[in-house]
Motif scaffolding. Structure first.
Motif, PDB file in Angstrom:
ATOM      1  N   GLU A 231      36.552  41.702  45.308  1.00 41.29           N
ATOM      2  CA  GLU A 231      35.366  42.543  45.335  1.00 41.29           C
ATOM      3  C   GLU A 231      35.688  43.958  44.851  1.00 41.29           C
ATOM      4  OE1 GLU A 231      32.694  41.088  45.715  1.00 41.29           O
ATOM      5  OE2 GLU A 231      33.474  39.218  46.545  1.00 41.29           O
ATOM      6  N   PRO A 232      34.759  44.614  44.181  1.00 39.31           N
ATOM      7  CA  PRO A 232      34.980  45.972  43.678  1.00 39.31           C
ATOM      8  C   PRO A 232      35.226  46.971  44.805  1.00 39.31           C
ATOM      9  CG  PRO A 232      33.048  44.968  42.654  1.00 39.31           C
ATOM     10  CD  PRO A 232      33.445  44.075  43.791  1.00 39.31           C
ATOM     11  N   ALA A 233      35.970  48.023  44.485  1.00 39.27           N
ATOM     12  CA  ALA A 233      36.365  49.013  45.488  1.00 39.27           C
ATOM     13  C   ALA A 233      35.159  49.660  46.166  1.00 39.27           C
ATOM     14  CB  ALA A 233      37.243  50.076  44.832  1.00 39.27           C
ATOM     15  N   ALA A 234      34.180  50.087  45.387  1.00 32.42           N
ATOM     16  CA  ALA A 234      33.022  50.785  45.966  1.00 32.42           C
ATOM     17  C   ALA A 234      32.255  49.878  46.919  1.00 32.42           C
ATOM     18  CB  ALA A 234      32.104  51.286  44.854  1.00 32.42           C
ATOM     19  N   PHE A 235      32.092  48.618  46.554  1.00 31.54           N
ATOM     20  CA  PHE A 235      31.363  47.691  47.415  1.00 31.54           C
ATOM     21  C   PHE A 235      32.157  47.425  48.696  1.00 31.54           C
ATOM     22  CE2 PHE A 235      30.082  43.348  48.689  1.00 31.54           C
ATOM     23  CZ  PHE A 235      28.735  43.593  48.901  1.00 31.54           C
ATOM     24  N   ARG A 236      33.461  47.271  48.578  1.00 27.16           N
ATOM     25  CA  ARG A 236      34.291  47.043  49.770  1.00 27.16           C
ATOM     26  C   ARG A 236      34.195  48.252  50.711  1.00 27.16           C
ATOM     27  NH1 ARG A 236      39.837  44.266  49.889  1.00 27.16           N
ATOM     28  NH2 ARG A 236      40.663  46.238  49.107  1.00 27.16           N
ATOM     29  N   ASP A 237      34.217  49.437  50.155  1.00 28.69           N
ATOM     30  CA  ASP A 237      34.116  50.630  50.997  1.00 28.69           C
ATOM     31  C   ASP A 237      32.783  50.666  51.742  1.00 28.69           C
ATOM     32  OD1 ASP A 237      36.600  51.422  50.159  1.00 28.69           O
ATOM     33  OD2 ASP A 237      35.896  52.999  48.817  1.00 28.69           O
ATOM     34  N   ASN A 238      31.695  50.334  51.061  1.00 25.13           N
ATOM     35  CA  ASN A 238      30.393  50.333  51.710  1.00 25.13           C
ATOM     36  C   ASN A 238      30.320  49.309  52.835  1.00 25.13           C
ATOM     37  OD1 ASN A 238      29.262  52.363  50.127  1.00 25.13           O
ATOM     38  ND2 ASN A 238      28.576  50.941  48.548  1.00 25.13           N
ATOM     39  N   MET A 239      30.856  48.120  52.587  1.00 26.51           N
ATOM     40  CA  MET A 239      30.767  47.056  53.576  1.00 26.51           C
ATOM     41  C   MET A 239      31.774  47.225  54.708  1.00 26.51           C
ATOM     42  SD  MET A 239      28.194  45.429  52.630  1.00 26.51           S
ATOM     43  CE  MET A 239      28.333  44.170  53.886  1.00 26.51           C
ATOM     44  N   ALA A 240      32.781  48.064  54.486  1.00 27.32           N
ATOM     45  CA  ALA A 240      33.776  48.311  55.529  1.00 27.32           C
ATOM     46  C   ALA A 240      33.148  48.919  56.766  1.00 27.32           C
ATOM     47  CB  ALA A 240      34.874  49.228  54.997  1.00 27.32           C
ATOM     48  N   ARG A 241      32.031  49.588  56.604  1.00 31.26           N
ATOM     49  CA  ARG A 241      31.371  50.238  57.737  1.00 31.26           C
ATOM     50  C   ARG A 241      30.311  49.351  58.377  1.00 31.26           C
ATOM     51  NH1 ARG A 241      29.434  55.500  54.555  1.00 31.26           N
ATOM     52  NH2 ARG A 241      28.863  53.829  53.111  1.00 31.26           N
ATOM     53  N   LEU A 242      30.035  48.193  57.784  1.00 28.52           N
ATOM     54  CA  LEU A 242      28.844  47.437  58.180  1.00 28.52           C
ATOM     55  C   LEU A 242      29.094  45.984  58.559  1.00 28.52           C
ATOM     56  CD1 LEU A 242      26.438  48.805  55.419  1.00 28.52           C
ATOM     57  CD2 LEU A 242      26.490  49.464  57.828  1.00 28.52           C
ATOM     58  N   GLY A 243      30.324  45.613  58.861  1.00 20.79           N
ATOM     59  CA  GLY A 243      30.539  44.241  59.303  1.00 20.79           C
ATOM     60  C   GLY A 243      31.883  43.653  58.959  1.00 20.79           C
ATOM     61  N   VAL A 244      32.497  44.104  57.866  1.00 20.47           N
ATOM     62  CA  VAL A 244      33.809  43.589  57.468  1.00 20.47           C
ATOM     63  C   VAL A 244      34.872  44.144  58.408  1.00 20.47           C
ATOM     64  CG1 VAL A 244      35.513  43.500  55.606  1.00 20.47           C
ATOM     65  CG2 VAL A 244      33.083  43.391  55.079  1.00 20.47           C
ATOM     66  N   THR A 245      35.832  43.299  58.793  1.00 18.63           N
ATOM     67  CA  THR A 245      36.862  43.735  59.742  1.00 18.63           C
ATOM     68  C   THR A 245      38.281  43.514  59.237  1.00 18.63           C
ATOM     69  OG1 THR A 245      36.602  41.580  60.836  1.00 18.63           O
ATOM     70  CG2 THR A 245      35.433  43.452  61.795  1.00 18.63           C
ATOM     71  N   THR A 246      38.433  42.791  58.130  1.00 18.08           N
ATOM     72  CA  THR A 246      39.763  42.543  57.561  1.00 18.08           C
ATOM     73  C   THR A 246      39.680  42.652  56.050  1.00 18.08           C
ATOM     74  OG1 THR A 246      40.369  41.033  59.366  1.00 18.08           O
ATOM     75  CG2 THR A 246      41.664  40.895  57.349  1.00 18.08           C
ATOM     76  N   MET A 247      40.690  43.294  55.439  1.00 14.28           N
ATOM     77  CA  MET A 247      40.728  43.442  53.985  1.00 14.28           C
ATOM     78  C   MET A 247      42.147  43.254  53.475  1.00 14.28           C
ATOM     79  SD  MET A 247      38.400  46.698  52.927  1.00 14.28           S
ATOM     80  CE  MET A 247      36.601  46.664  53.013  1.00 14.28           C
ATOM     81  N   SER A 248      42.266  42.669  52.294  1.00  5.13           N
ATOM     82  CA  SER A 248      43.544  42.681  51.601  1.00  5.13           C
ATOM     83  C   SER A 248      43.639  43.976  50.809  1.00  5.13           C
ATOM     84  CB  SER A 248      43.671  41.474  50.669  1.00  5.13           C
ATOM     85  OG  SER A 248      42.585  41.427  49.752  1.00  5.13           O
ATOM     86  N   ALA A 249      44.862  44.355  50.454  1.00 13.82           N
ATOM     87  CA  ALA A 249      45.066  45.585  49.692  1.00 13.82           C
ATOM     88  C   ALA A 249      46.254  45.416  48.755  1.00 13.82           C
ATOM     89  CB  ALA A 249      45.305  46.763  50.633  1.00 13.82           C
ATOM     90  N   GLU A 250      46.141  46.006  47.561  1.00 16.29           N
ATOM     91  CA  GLU A 250      47.192  46.011  46.531  1.00 16.29           C
ATOM     92  C   GLU A 250      47.678  44.596  46.218  1.00 16.29           C
ATOM     93  OE1 GLU A 250      50.916  48.893  45.257  1.00 16.29           O
ATOM     94  OE2 GLU A 250      49.723  49.345  47.020  1.00 16.29           O
ATOM     95  N   SER A 251      46.740  43.672  46.062  1.00 11.85           N
ATOM     96  CA  SER A 251      47.094  42.264  45.863  1.00 11.85           C
ATOM     97  C   SER A 251      47.591  41.984  44.449  1.00 11.85           C
ATOM     98  CB  SER A 251      45.880  41.377  46.142  1.00 11.85           C
ATOM     99  OG  SER A 251      45.402  41.579  47.446  1.00 11.85           O
ATOM    100  N   LYS A 252      48.638  41.177  44.370  1.00 12.24           N
ATOM    101  CA  LYS A 252      49.093  40.579  43.111  1.00 12.24           C
ATOM    102  C   LYS A 252      48.912  39.076  43.251  1.00 12.24           C
ATOM    103  CE  LYS A 252      50.643  44.612  41.741  1.00 12.24           C
ATOM    104  NZ  LYS A 252      49.980  45.388  40.683  1.00 12.24           N
ATOM    105  N   THR A 253      48.259  38.453  42.285  1.00 11.39           N
ATOM    106  CA  THR A 253      47.919  37.036  42.434  1.00 11.39           C
ATOM    107  C   THR A 253      48.766  36.137  41.543  1.00 11.39           C
ATOM    108  OG1 THR A 253      46.149  37.147  40.783  1.00 11.39           O
ATOM    109  CG2 THR A 253      45.559  37.621  43.081  1.00 11.39           C
ATOM    110  N   GLU A 254      49.977  36.619  41.208  1.00  7.88           N
ATOM    111  CA  GLU A 254      50.938  35.786  40.495  1.00  7.88           C
ATOM    112  C   GLU A 254      52.267  35.847  41.237  1.00  7.88           C
ATOM    113  OE1 GLU A 254      51.346  39.880  38.729  1.00  7.88           O
ATOM    114  OE2 GLU A 254      49.715  38.580  39.380  1.00  7.88           O
ATOM    115  N   PRO A 255      53.048  34.763  41.243  1.00  5.26           N
ATOM    116  CA  PRO A 255      54.320  34.754  41.975  1.00  5.26           C
ATOM    117  C   PRO A 255      55.266  35.840  41.455  1.00  5.26           C
ATOM    118  CG  PRO A 255      53.684  32.529  41.353  1.00  5.26           C
ATOM    119  CD  PRO A 255      52.752  33.458  40.635  1.00  5.26           C
ATOM    120  N   GLY A 256      55.909  36.532  42.378  1.00  2.00           N
ATOM    121  CA  GLY A 256      56.848  37.577  41.995  1.00  2.00           C
ATOM    122  C   GLY A 256      56.189  38.870  41.587  1.00  2.00           C
ATOM    123  N   GLY A 257      54.919  39.035  41.896  1.00  3.19           N
ATOM    124  CA  GLY A 257      54.151  40.160  41.391  1.00  3.19           C
ATOM    125  C   GLY A 257      54.525  41.514  41.952  1.00  3.19           C
TER     126      GLY A 257
END
Length: 378
Positions: A301-327
């Motif tokens: 999800e885009p950063a701005a949308f995640r920030d908005n939803m962080a205040r309204l129901g979301v309780t867990t987030m991933s951060a600085e994700s790399k989606t390839e092995p060894g990333g």
């Protein structure tokens, strides 16, 4: 098992029920402290769109009551992109011509240390493709053993396992398992999963039962938005959640609604595109439906949308994700499983959350919390 219970729920009738909801059904759902699945259907229906602001405020209220102003942060680590499945929407498709990587145990250690340099992460999610020949239970057990000195909370997102295998991995430090059903539409499931281990609908949909039987501390569930009618899929997810809570009531649950994005090339195109407004509605509805469940957003999800939803129901987030092995250690040029939308560093995500008045939590579980009075594990 849930697969038997699911047979009693008609996909078509559920869809009709959702779209038949009216304003009075939504008002009734909003007035109740404890919602049924039928109430949830009203809250995700088109009839609820005029009530989004009221739903947002109610979602905020229940989130604050249960979770305070905390936001749990985790980071995923892909151990391998080797997979025997033919999921038509996945970058790890067995027929895709790509470099297949299986991290060695030495490479895992390098990744663990590199992640710790990014921020004080304590919640680690280990992810693999589904290929037990190269990343089976013993491989996962060793990965957990090596991770324990670095992280306090270890979860996996791998192929569905047997109950005794989940129990075995808990002995090696496993705290939680994430397993998305992708779609609960039994009739259409094999259109998207034609071959490989993942083509077995019953084996996959019953995986959370086996986790519960094994005493897994945390179970993560989800539906992939883009395959089938999303309102029906998430209603099936709500049924699944209630079923599990009644049977494995000591277990903690989380839900996620990852959205597929239209491909820029000739790859698989989603059948359904969920808007930001609809994802917000679903998030509010899930929080009103269940005050205790963790609602997780990934870096899809885009950063701005995640920030908005962080205040309204979301309780867990991933951060600085790399989606390839060894990333994290080597930054290879391997094919990603999916494109990351929120590309901020962990430090930047933390700063953004604090700017919103939230408290980022890097560590929210420890094995010492799961003790009875005499010091023995439950």
């Amino acid at each position: 098992m849930f697969s038997e219970y699911l047979k009693s729920i008609s996909w078509e009738e559920t869809t009709r029920a959702i779209y038949s909801k009216r304003e009075e059904d939504v008002r009734r759902a909003l007035s109740r402290r404890s919602c049924s699945v039928d109430d949830f259907m009203a809250l995700i229906s088109p009839a609820a769109e005029p009530f989004l602001e009221e739903m947002a405020q109610l979602s905020l209220r229940y989130t604050r009551e249960r979770f305070g102003k905390t936001m749990s942060l985790f980071i995923p680590l892909y151990l391998t992109n080797s997979c025997t499945n033919s999921c038509v929407y996945c970058g790890f498709h067995v027929s895709n011509r790509m470099k297949r990587t299986v991290l060695t145990f030495e490479e895992m250690e390098n990744e663990y240390k590199a992640i710790k340099r990014l921020g004080p992460f304590e919640n680690l999610l280990l992810v693999t493709g589904e290929n037990p020949a190269v990343a089976g239970v013993e491989y996962l057990a060793r990965a957990l053993d090596l991770a324990k000195p670095h992280f306090s909370n270890l979860k996996i997102e791998v192929m569905p396992l047997k109950s005794e295998e989940y129990a075995y991995l808990t002995e090696h430090g496993l705290n939680g398992v994430i397993c998305f059903q992708e779609t609960y539409n039994r009739e259409r499931y094999n259109v998207y999963h034609p071959r490989g281990m993942k083509s077995n609908f019953e084996w996959r949909v019953n995986a959370p039962d086996r986790m519960g039987q094994a005493g897994v501390h945390s179970i993560g569930m989800g539906a992939l938005i883009g395959l089938e009618e999303w309102r029906t899929d998430v209603t099936m997810l709500a049924y699944h959640l209630r079923y599990l809570q009644k049977r494995y009531w000591k277990t903690k649950y989380s839900v996620n609604f990852p959205r597929m994005r239209p491909a820029e090339n000739e790859g698989f195109q989603p059948n359904v595109v969920m808007t930001d407004k609809e994802l917000a509605q679903l998030t509010f509805a899930m929080r009103i439906f269940d005050h205790d469940v963790d609602i997780s957003y990934s870096t899809r999800e885009p950063a701005a949308f995640r920030d908005n939803m962080a205040r309204l129901g979301v309780t867990t987030m991933s951060a600085e994700s790399k989606t390839e092995p060894g990333g994290y250690f080597s930054y290879p040029k391997a094919l990603e499983q999916f494109h990351v939308s929120d590309e901020r560093t962990a430090v930047e995500v933390e700063a953004a959350l604090r700017g919103l008045g939230l408290e980022p939590v890097w560590k929210d579980w420890d094995s010492s919390f799961d003790m009875v009075g005499n010091g023995e594990k439950r």
